[in-house]
Motif scaffolding. Structure first.
Motif, PDB file in Angstrom:
ATOM      1  N   ASN A  22       6.824 -14.227 -14.863  1.00  0.00           N
ATOM      2  CA  ASN A  22       8.249 -14.767 -13.927  1.00  0.00           C
ATOM      3  C   ASN A  22       7.709 -16.479 -13.581  1.00  0.00           C
ATOM      4  O   ASN A  22       8.005 -17.188 -13.056  1.00  0.00           O
ATOM      5  N   ASN A  23       6.929 -16.866 -15.306  1.00  0.00           N
ATOM      6  CA  ASN A  23       7.059 -17.965 -15.664  1.00  0.00           C
ATOM      7  C   ASN A  23       6.308 -18.556 -14.448  1.00  0.00           C
ATOM      8  O   ASN A  23       6.353 -20.150 -13.591  1.00  0.00           O
ATOM      9  N   TYR A  24       5.118 -17.832 -13.381  1.00  0.00           N
ATOM     10  CA  TYR A  24       4.121 -18.670 -12.159  1.00  0.00           C
ATOM     11  C   TYR A  24       3.524 -19.794 -12.554  1.00  0.00           C
ATOM     12  O   TYR A  24       3.234 -19.984 -13.262  1.00  0.00           O
ATOM     13  N   LYS A  25       4.294 -20.988 -11.426  1.00  0.00           N
ATOM     14  CA  LYS A  25       3.583 -22.539 -11.660  1.00  0.00           C
ATOM     15  C   LYS A  25       2.873 -22.781 -10.394  1.00  0.00           C
ATOM     16  O   LYS A  25       3.618 -22.748  -9.451  1.00  0.00           O
ATOM     17  N   GLY A  26       1.909 -22.868 -10.410  1.00  0.00           N
ATOM     18  CA  GLY A  26       1.580 -22.929  -8.681  1.00  0.00           C
ATOM     19  C   GLY A  26      -0.154 -21.985  -8.532  1.00  0.00           C
ATOM     20  O   GLY A  26      -0.575 -22.091  -9.296  1.00  0.00           O
ATOM     21  N   ARG A  80       1.031  -1.341   0.206  1.00  0.00           N
ATOM     22  CA  ARG A  80      -0.466  -0.290   0.098  1.00  0.00           C
ATOM     23  C   ARG A  80       0.695   1.476   0.035  1.00  0.00           C
ATOM     24  O   ARG A  80       0.171   2.351   0.322  1.00  0.00           O
ATOM     25  N   ARG A  81       1.944   1.396  -0.202  1.00  0.00           N
ATOM     26  CA  ARG A  81       3.191   2.755  -0.352  1.00  0.00           C
ATOM     27  C   ARG A  81       3.631   2.770  -1.271  1.00  0.00           C
ATOM     28  O   ARG A  81       4.516   1.545  -2.353  1.00  0.00           O
ATOM     29  N   GLY A  82       2.861   3.455  -2.291  1.00  0.00           N
ATOM     30  CA  GLY A  82       3.617   3.633  -3.461  1.00  0.00           C
ATOM     31  C   GLY A  82       3.084   2.911  -4.842  1.00  0.00           C
ATOM     32  O   GLY A  82       2.398   2.513  -4.498  1.00  0.00           O
ATOM     33  N   ASN A  83       3.985   1.753  -5.754  1.00  0.00           N
ATOM     34  CA  ASN A  83       2.453   1.600  -6.592  1.00  0.00           C
ATOM     35  C   ASN A  83       2.562   0.229  -6.961  1.00  0.00           C
ATOM     36  O   ASN A  83       3.877  -0.197  -6.259  1.00  0.00           O
ATOM     37  N   PRO A  84       1.311  -0.083  -6.406  1.00  0.00           N
ATOM     38  CA  PRO A  84       1.501  -1.323  -6.075  1.00  0.00           C
ATOM     39  C   PRO A  84       1.956  -2.814  -7.016  1.00  0.00           C
ATOM     40  O   PRO A  84       2.758  -3.823  -6.739  1.00  0.00           O
ATOM     41  N   TYR A  85       1.572  -2.419  -8.547  1.00  0.00           N
ATOM     42  CA  TYR A  85       1.816  -2.790  -9.331  1.00  0.00           C
ATOM     43  C   TYR A  85       3.596  -3.248  -9.541  1.00  0.00           C
ATOM     44  O   TYR A  85       4.562  -4.124 -10.009  1.00  0.00           O
ATOM     45  N   ALA A 121       5.841  -6.580  -8.898  1.00  0.00           N
ATOM     46  CA  ALA A 121       6.366  -6.883  -9.765  1.00  0.00           C
ATOM     47  C   ALA A 121       8.483  -7.484  -9.258  1.00  0.00           C
ATOM     48  O   ALA A 121       8.224  -8.420  -8.988  1.00  0.00           O
ATOM     49  N   THR A 122       8.296  -7.239  -7.969  1.00  0.00           N
ATOM     50  CA  THR A 122       9.010  -6.846  -7.149  1.00  0.00           C
ATOM     51  C   THR A 122       9.482  -8.541  -5.826  1.00  0.00           C
ATOM     52  O   THR A 122       9.811  -8.884  -6.458  1.00  0.00           O
TER      53      THR A 122
END
Length: 305
Positions: free
Chosen positions: A271-275, A226-231, A235-236
């Motif tokens: 991030n090729n997230y698998k889950g 909730r601080r700064g740019n959420p996206y 991504a970080t």
């Protein structure tokens, strides 16, 4: 012994050595999504019990009703948060757990997790020790349910008389103790950063790295940056995520706005997230309709990339 049979046996003999060699590449679960892989990303979907907080607490719904909803919607799993069990904080009887497990099997669902409400912010060591025991007890529950991950929090409340750095030091120590027990039970301990102490992505990552355990990971909560740019914050955090929470709101410098699935989906793909991705509704309205809409919006955004 013919050559073909000798080759097969030789391959079996070499397998442990190959696995041992591979394990040297990465000794932490939260690096899995950073390493390059040829496997196509595959995501599955769940719904978190807190979505039905009012209904579960009033008796209008129970876990079985929640499972029926998830199955009918086409989800793959459910998150059975600990404090909706009538015995909480005490653990339920095995009979209760095994009936839930059987029901999930009948509906073609997995039970992906349980979760407790702990706090490692307090300077009171006795209270933190009590929460460590709470976590250990519910890791037992998670294991019996076949859940692969159990949610914990950094903490909530005040830490009067201690600095943030001091809190982080004992928090890391407490998480390390819990992670050792999680390894014994074969359940990943997942920290959900909950906008209560760890507010920025770099703080969250620092805790993950300091705990430094294969059995301690991250539940990425898109509504708790909730601080700064959420996206940008999401991504970080994304390369470290073992589990995702999608909510209907994100916060830009603390101001709520509707989540944009077309911004979330590319982060997962990149991030090729698998889950598992779990949906959780916190706003007013029919939670079934809200989850259905979020599920549809995400699938459309993900499928269009």
């Amino acid at each position: 012994m013919d050559k073909k049979r000798r080759d097969i046996l030789r391959s079996f003999a070499l397998a442990p050595l190959l696995l041992s060699s591979n394990s040297l590449v990465s000794n932490s679960l939260f690096t899995n999504h950073i390493l390059e892989t040829k496997t196509t990303a595959k995501v599955k979907f769940s719904v978190n019990a807190y979505t039905f907080n009012e209904q579960l607490r009033s008796g209008e719904m129970n876990f079985y009703d929640m499972m029926e909803f998830a199955s009918n919607l086409g989800l793959d799993a459910v998150d059975l948060t600990g404090y909706y069990f009538s015995t909480y904080p005490n653990i339920p009887e095995d009979k209760t757990l095994f009936q839930l497990k059987k029901k999930a099997l009948e509906l073609g669902l997995n039970i992906t997790w349980t979760g407790v409400r702990n706090s490692f912010l307090t300077p009171n060591k006795t209270k933190r020790t009590k929460d460590i025991e709470l976590i250990k007890n519910w890791l037992e529950v998670s294991s019996k349910l076949g859940a692969s991950i159990m949610r914990v929090f950094p903490g909530f409340g005040k830490h009067k008389g201690a600095t943030r750095d001091e809190v982080k030091d004992w928090m890391v120590a407490d998480f390390k103790e819990c992670a050792k027990y999680a390894e014994k039970k074969g359940v990943l301990l997942g920290m959900q950063h909950h906008n209560e102490f760890l507010y920025k992505a770099d703080e969250v990552i620092d805790i993950l790295k300091r705990v430094n355990s294969e059995w301690f990971g991250l539940i990425l909560d898109v509504g708790s940056v909730r601080r700064g740019n959420p996206y940008e914050e999401i991504a970080t955090l994304a390369p470290y995520a073992n589990y995702w929470f999608l909510k209907e709101l994100v916060y830009t410098n603390g101001v709520p706005e509707q989540v944009n699935m077309e911004k979330i989906a590319p982060i997962l793909k990149a991030n090729n997230y698998k889950g598992y991705i779990s949906f959780e509704s916190l706003t007013k309205g029919d939670p079934k309709e809200i989850v259905t809409r979020m599920f549809t919006d995400f699938k459309n955004a993900y499928g269009n990339i």
